[in-house]
Design a protein around this motif. Structure first.
Motif, PDB file in Angstrom:
ATOM      1  N   ARG A 244       0.567  -1.584   0.191  1.00 44.12           N
ATOM      2  CA  ARG A 244      -0.576   0.189  -0.174  1.00 44.12           C
ATOM      3  C   ARG A 244       0.961   0.971  -0.276  1.00 44.12           C
ATOM      4  NH1 ARG A 244      -5.214  -1.859   3.609  1.00 44.12           N
ATOM      5  NH2 ARG A 244      -5.573  -3.487   2.466  1.00 44.12           N
ATOM      6  N   VAL A 245       2.089   1.309  -0.978  1.00 45.07           N
ATOM      7  CA  VAL A 245       2.763   2.505  -0.990  1.00 45.07           C
ATOM      8  C   VAL A 245       2.183   3.793  -1.864  1.00 45.07           C
ATOM      9  CG1 VAL A 245       4.854   3.501  -1.829  1.00 45.07           C
ATOM     10  CG2 VAL A 245       4.771   1.096  -0.671  1.00 45.07           C
ATOM     11  N   THR A 246       1.587   4.701  -1.292  1.00 44.67           N
ATOM     12  CA  THR A 246       0.754   5.052  -3.086  1.00 44.67           C
ATOM     13  C   THR A 246       1.368   6.985  -2.650  1.00 44.67           C
ATOM     14  OG1 THR A 246      -0.699   5.897  -0.488  1.00 44.67           O
ATOM     15  CG2 THR A 246      -1.279   4.199  -1.847  1.00 44.67           C
ATOM     16  N   GLY A 247       1.095   7.291  -3.369  1.00 44.70           N
ATOM     17  CA  GLY A 247       0.770   8.938  -3.652  1.00 44.70           C
ATOM     18  C   GLY A 247       1.925   9.211  -3.464  1.00 44.70           C
ATOM     19  N   VAL A 248       2.780  10.122  -2.911  1.00 44.08           N
ATOM     20  CA  VAL A 248       3.980  10.537  -2.814  1.00 44.08           C
ATOM     21  C   VAL A 248       5.336   9.933  -2.983  1.00 44.08           C
ATOM     22  CG1 VAL A 248       4.672  11.456  -0.786  1.00 44.08           C
ATOM     23  CG2 VAL A 248       5.654  12.557  -2.620  1.00 44.08           C
ATOM     24  N   TYR A 249       5.047   8.896  -1.514  1.00 45.23           N
ATOM     25  CA  TYR A 249       6.055   8.072  -1.383  1.00 45.23           C
ATOM     26  C   TYR A 249       6.310   7.011  -2.809  1.00 45.23           C
ATOM     27  CZ  TYR A 249       4.844   9.091   2.791  1.00 45.23           C
ATOM     28  OH  TYR A 249       4.951   9.984   4.281  1.00 45.23           O
ATOM     29  N   LEU A 250       5.287   6.514  -3.756  1.00 44.99           N
ATOM     30  CA  LEU A 250       4.629   5.858  -4.758  1.00 44.99           C
ATOM     31  C   LEU A 250       6.055   6.626  -5.321  1.00 44.99           C
ATOM     32  CD1 LEU A 250       3.934   3.186  -6.098  1.00 44.99           C
ATOM     33  CD2 LEU A 250       2.802   4.639  -7.025  1.00 44.99           C
ATOM     34  N   SER A 251       5.901   8.111  -5.913  1.00 45.34           N
ATOM     35  CA  SER A 251       6.149   8.800  -7.092  1.00 45.34           C
ATOM     36  C   SER A 251       7.847   8.748  -6.889  1.00 45.34           C
ATOM     37  CB  SER A 251       5.478  10.533  -7.096  1.00 45.34           C
ATOM     38  OG  SER A 251       4.214   9.979  -7.196  1.00 45.34           O
ATOM     39  N   ILE A 252       8.287   8.636  -5.702  1.00 46.33           N
ATOM     40  CA  ILE A 252       9.494   9.026  -5.119  1.00 46.33           C
ATOM     41  C   ILE A 252      10.299   7.730  -5.670  1.00 46.33           C
ATOM     42  CG2 ILE A 252      11.300   8.824  -2.869  1.00 46.33           C
ATOM     43  CD1 ILE A 252       9.946  11.235  -1.853  1.00 46.33           C
ATOM     44  N   ILE A 253       9.548   6.320  -5.220  1.00 42.45           N
ATOM     45  CA  ILE A 253      10.360   5.186  -5.400  1.00 42.45           C
ATOM     46  C   ILE A 253      10.095   4.633  -6.868  1.00 42.45           C
ATOM     47  CG2 ILE A 253      10.063   4.068  -2.728  1.00 42.45           C
ATOM     48  CD1 ILE A 253       8.000   2.690  -4.385  1.00 42.45           C
ATOM     49  N   THR A 254       9.286   5.099  -7.351  1.00 40.70           N
ATOM     50  CA  THR A 254       9.508   5.039  -9.163  1.00 40.70           C
ATOM     51  C   THR A 254      10.528   5.285  -9.772  1.00 40.70           C
ATOM     52  OG1 THR A 254       7.667   6.895  -9.080  1.00 40.70           O
ATOM     53  CG2 THR A 254       6.931   4.752  -9.764  1.00 40.70           C
ATOM     54  N   GLN A 255      10.977   7.103  -8.931  1.00 43.41           N
ATOM     55  CA  GLN A 255      11.711   7.978  -9.539  1.00 43.41           C
ATOM     56  C   GLN A 255      13.577   7.069  -9.174  1.00 43.41           C
ATOM     57  OE1 GLN A 255      12.825  12.088  -9.535  1.00 43.41           O
ATOM     58  NE2 GLN A 255      12.088  10.476 -11.328  1.00 43.41           N
ATOM     59  N   ALA A 256      12.987   6.716  -7.546  1.00 47.39           N
ATOM     60  CA  ALA A 256      14.091   5.815  -7.469  1.00 47.39           C
ATOM     61  C   ALA A 256      15.244   4.474  -7.787  1.00 47.39           C
ATOM     62  CB  ALA A 256      14.259   5.312  -5.762  1.00 47.39           C
ATOM     63  N   MET A 257      14.021   3.808  -8.530  1.00 47.67           N
ATOM     64  CA  MET A 257      13.476   2.588  -9.995  1.00 47.67           C
ATOM     65  C   MET A 257      15.024   3.068 -10.749  1.00 47.67           C
ATOM     66  SD  MET A 257      10.578   0.859 -11.900  1.00 47.67           S
ATOM     67  CE  MET A 257      10.506   1.839 -12.477  1.00 47.67           C
ATOM     68  N   THR A 258      13.930   3.981 -11.762  1.00 49.47           N
ATOM     69  CA  THR A 258      14.599   4.886 -13.114  1.00 49.47           C
ATOM     70  C   THR A 258      16.113   5.341 -12.535  1.00 49.47           C
ATOM     71  OG1 THR A 258      13.898   5.664 -14.971  1.00 49.47           O
ATOM     72  CG2 THR A 258      13.457   6.942 -12.922  1.00 49.47           C
ATOM     73  N   TYR A 259      16.132   6.076 -11.156  1.00 51.87           N
ATOM     74  CA  TYR A 259      17.446   6.388 -11.191  1.00 51.87           C
ATOM     75  C   TYR A 259      18.961   5.443 -11.024  1.00 51.87           C
ATOM     76  CZ  TYR A 259      21.605   9.023  -9.471  1.00 51.87           C
ATOM     77  OH  TYR A 259      22.346  10.024  -9.651  1.00 51.87           O
ATOM     78  N   ALA A 260      18.199   4.397 -10.421  1.00 51.63           N
ATOM     79  CA  ALA A 260      18.614   2.906 -10.317  1.00 51.63           C
ATOM     80  C   ALA A 260      19.383   2.040 -11.544  1.00 51.63           C
ATOM     81  CB  ALA A 260      18.170   2.007  -9.385  1.00 51.63           C
ATOM     82  N   LEU A 261      18.320   2.323 -12.574  1.00 51.11           N
ATOM     83  CA  LEU A 261      18.852   1.512 -14.109  1.00 51.11           C
ATOM     84  C   LEU A 261      19.637   2.712 -14.666  1.00 51.11           C
ATOM     85  CD1 LEU A 261      15.102   0.738 -14.862  1.00 51.11           C
ATOM     86  CD2 LEU A 261      17.481  -1.206 -14.323  1.00 51.11           C
TER      87      LEU A 261
END
Ligand SMILES: Nc1ncnc2c1ncn2[C@@H]1O[C@H](COP(=O)(O)OP(=O)(O)O)[C@@H](O)[C@H]1O
Ligand SMILES: [Mg+2]
Lengths: 253, 390
Positions: B155-172
């Motif tokens: 249940r990660v939602t909202g701004v937390y989800l946005s942040i981890i998607t950023q982290a995902m693309t950054y890691a890649l």
């Protein structure tokens, strides 16, 4: 253990010794309460007594720290999530009316219908005659037939309350938890809501939280008064409202 | 499912599809058939540029599907786009064969240069187009599925989800920058020669790629429309507007999110795959977090939750970007983009399409009711209240 052995109660809803604390604050304290099948129960109590929290526990939103919560005598609700509990047949109307504001009244009811809720089922869904008839009936009951294509967000507070009750009807649960249904309603609407709930109670079990004592009196059902997360008094409205402690903490004077 | 089609094609959707189809045919035809230099001839470099916009439009659609309809603000969609692009790039690399600088029949140039003894196992199969095409869908889809499964279930939602998607693309981004990761490091994949036997530089191939991109946009749009006009679409909006309410009605919210998120990632992957042969390169820069944010801005500008607006926003903003970054204002493009985003948020919170609809719908509804009234009067029946337009 099999189901036959664990069935300890004939109650539809059975809470025993339930405790919940939020960061050390005991919102629910040794709460025990039973609802028989077909019963309607009114819950009263001052603000912060834990009425909404109790509904959160029953519907799986809040997990109790201790205690038993059984549905239909066998199902331990504390182990299930909101979706599963809703599927079992427990419906809820929220204290703050919560409808899908950007969708039409009709679509709100369509979403509430207890039909196939799987991703596949909704992707390939087609309206059936049975479904539209059910929606039609609910629209009639909640008197919003002419407004069916209006957005739910455009309704008045009282109408939203009714729409949410309508969604409960569409959901067709065994047990309805109704949190402060007449807040924001006129006297006439309050009266109509009491009648509606009595009508629904003919084949459903209901737990209704309300502050409005005229409304509770109108329902004419067993009353439970909560205070600081525990049952303070239980009985007829006259018994409860003449109880010393209830007068002291809730009714005032 | 014919009922799915009829339901998804309302008037504006039909107009949109007709426009895309017309452009999809006219631009390649004009490029190929008219003499070079004629007023109506679209030069090849513009065909490629427009093709790029069309790919961005598909990416924007995929973002609008999850953000506009389900409230999932992914700031990492560029990653799915880039992964689709890399899958296509790997195919194009293998097609070079022994025509590379080092003339190695199997290893791409960068591997020879970096002394790879043999082809890494994850490059196997990419010499076959069908395999690469499957990977274009599978790799972004699988990543989105795993990522979504973890995030939505917790249940990660909202701004937390946005942040981890950023982290995902950054890691890649960091991973793909590494030379030992096996995807050409910093330089990425480039120097493509041909695709399915056709020279990627040839006018005909460019024209065909443009047409295919338009076709992909049409298909992506139809899929999105089919999803959002179904009952599932209503559930998605319900999740967007009142997630926990939806749960209490008995919907398994995480399954819905997972479904659209994965679908959307596959669409982004296709967009990336079509993009790469048209721009001729894919490098780790495509994973840059800023790219994903830019794509979200296109959707906001065009109108969140309108699909058509998202596609339009992608084209409009990128056209502006092309104009600005080729002029003296080039260094200020990011400021312009930021200013645009702020202006749109303040002045047109519904974006171009949303604002247009807000202005157009009441007018249309009025016209319908006038029509209904006149026909009703002719028929001598009572006029019921007009049904507001969808
Ligand atoms: N999620 C929560 N976190 C912290 N405190 C809470 C939470 N939910 C309820 N409470 C507290 O528990 C008490 C009971 O609240 P509630 O059940 O809403 O009361 P009622 O519905 O009877 O007015 C209140 O003091 C409230 O502040
Ligand atoms: Mg409350």
């Amino acid at each position: 253990m099999n189901a036959m052995e664990t069935r300890t109660t004939s109650a539809l809803l059975y809470l025993d010794g339930v405790h919940v604390s939020f960061d050390g604050f005991h919102a629910i304290n040794n709460l025990s309460l039973t609802l028989e099948p077909g019963e309607m129960r009114a819950i009263i109590g001052p603000n912060g007594a834990g009425k909404t929290t109790m509904m959160d526990i029953i519907t799986g939103k809040t997990k109790p720290d201790e205690g038993e919560v059984l549905f239909d005598g066998v199902t331990d609700l504390t182990r299930l999530d909101e979706t599963r509990i809703a599927e079992l047949g427990i419906g809820r109307k929220f204290q703050k009316p919560t409808v899908f504001e950007s969708q039409t009244i009709q679509d709100n009811l369509l979403l509430a219908l207890n039909v196939d809720h799987s991703v596949r089922g909704t992707l390939f869904w087609r309206e059936t005659r049975d479904e539209s008839e059910r929606i039609e009936r609910v629209l009639e009951t909640i008197r919003l037939k002419d407004a069916r294509h209006k957005l739910a967000g455009s309704l008045s507070h009282g109408q939203k309350q009714w729409l949410e009750i309508g969604m409960l009807l569409a959901q067709d649960p065994k047990l309805l938890l109704v949190d402060e249904p007449v807040a924001g309603m006129t006297d006439v609407e309050t009266q109509q809501t009491a009648e509606l709930l009595k009508e629904i109670n003919k084949d459903k079990t209901i737990m209704v939280v309300e502050h409005d004592m005229t409304f509770v009196r109108e329902l004419g059902v067993k009353v439970t008064c909560l205070h600081e997360g525990t049952v303070l008094a239980e009985g007829t409205i006259d018994q409860v409202s003449s109880n010393e402690r209830v007068i002291e903490v809730y009714l005032g004077r | 499912m014919p009922h799915v089609l009829t339901r998804s094609l309302d008037r504006s959707a039909t107009i949109f599809l007709a426009v895309v189809a017309t452009i999809g045919f006219l631009i390649p035809l004009s490029n190929l058939l008219l003499p070079a230099g004629s007023m109506f001839q679209v030069p090849t470099y513009l065909v490629a540029l427009f093709g790029k916009y069309v790919c961005y439009a598909i990416l924007a659609l995929s973002i609008d599907l999850i953000w506009g309809y389900c409230g999932i603000l992914s700031l990492g969609h560029g990653a799915f786009f880039a992964l689709g692009g890399y899958a296509m790039g790997m195919y194009l690399m293998r097609q070079i064969g022994s025509r590379g600088v080092y003339g190695n029949p199997v290893l791409p140039d960068f591997m020879v240069f970096l002394n790879y003894p043999e082809l890494p196992w994850y490059w196997y199969g990419f010499d076959m187009f069908w395999f690469a095409a499957v990977m274009v869908l599978l790799v972004p889809g699988l990543l989105a599925f795993c990522f979504g499964w973890l995030a939505f279930r917790s249940r990660v939602t909202g701004v937390y989800l946005s942040i981890i998607t950023q982290a995902m693309t950054y890691a890649l981004l960091l991973a793909f920058f590494r030379n030992d990761f096996g995807f050409g490091g910093n330089n990425g994949l480039t120097d493509f020669k041909d695709i399915l036997g056709f020279n990627v530089q040839a006018d005909g191939t460019r024209a065909a790629l443009f047409l295919l991109s338009c076709l992909a946009l049409i298909i992506a749009f139809l899929i999105c429309r089919a999803v959002v006009t179904s009952k599932l679409g209503k559930v998605l909006i319900a999740v967007r507007d009142a997630e926990s309410r939806t749960r209490f009605l008995g919907y398994r919210v995480e399954s819905y999110k997972l479904f659209v998120f994965t679908l959307s990632a596959c669409m982004a992957g296709v967009a990336g795959a079509l993009y790469v042969p048209q721009v001729g390169i894919i490098n780790p820069g495509e994973f840059a977090p800023g790219n994903s944010i830019e794509a979200v801005i296109w959707v906001a500008v065009g109108g969140r939750g309108t699909l058509i607006g998202a596609a339009l926003g992608a084209v409009v903003v990128n056209y502006a970007k092309t104009v600005f970054t080729s002029g003296p204002l080039a260094p200020y493009w990011l400021f312009m983009l930021g200013a645009l985003f702020i202006l749109v948020t303040l002045l047109l919170p519904k974006g171009i399409m949303g604002t247009f609809n807000a202005w157009w719908e009441p007018w249309k509804a009025q016209r319908i009711s006038v029509n209904a009234e006149s026909t009703a009067l002719e028929d001598g029946v009572n006029v019921s209240k007009p049904k507001p337009a969808e």
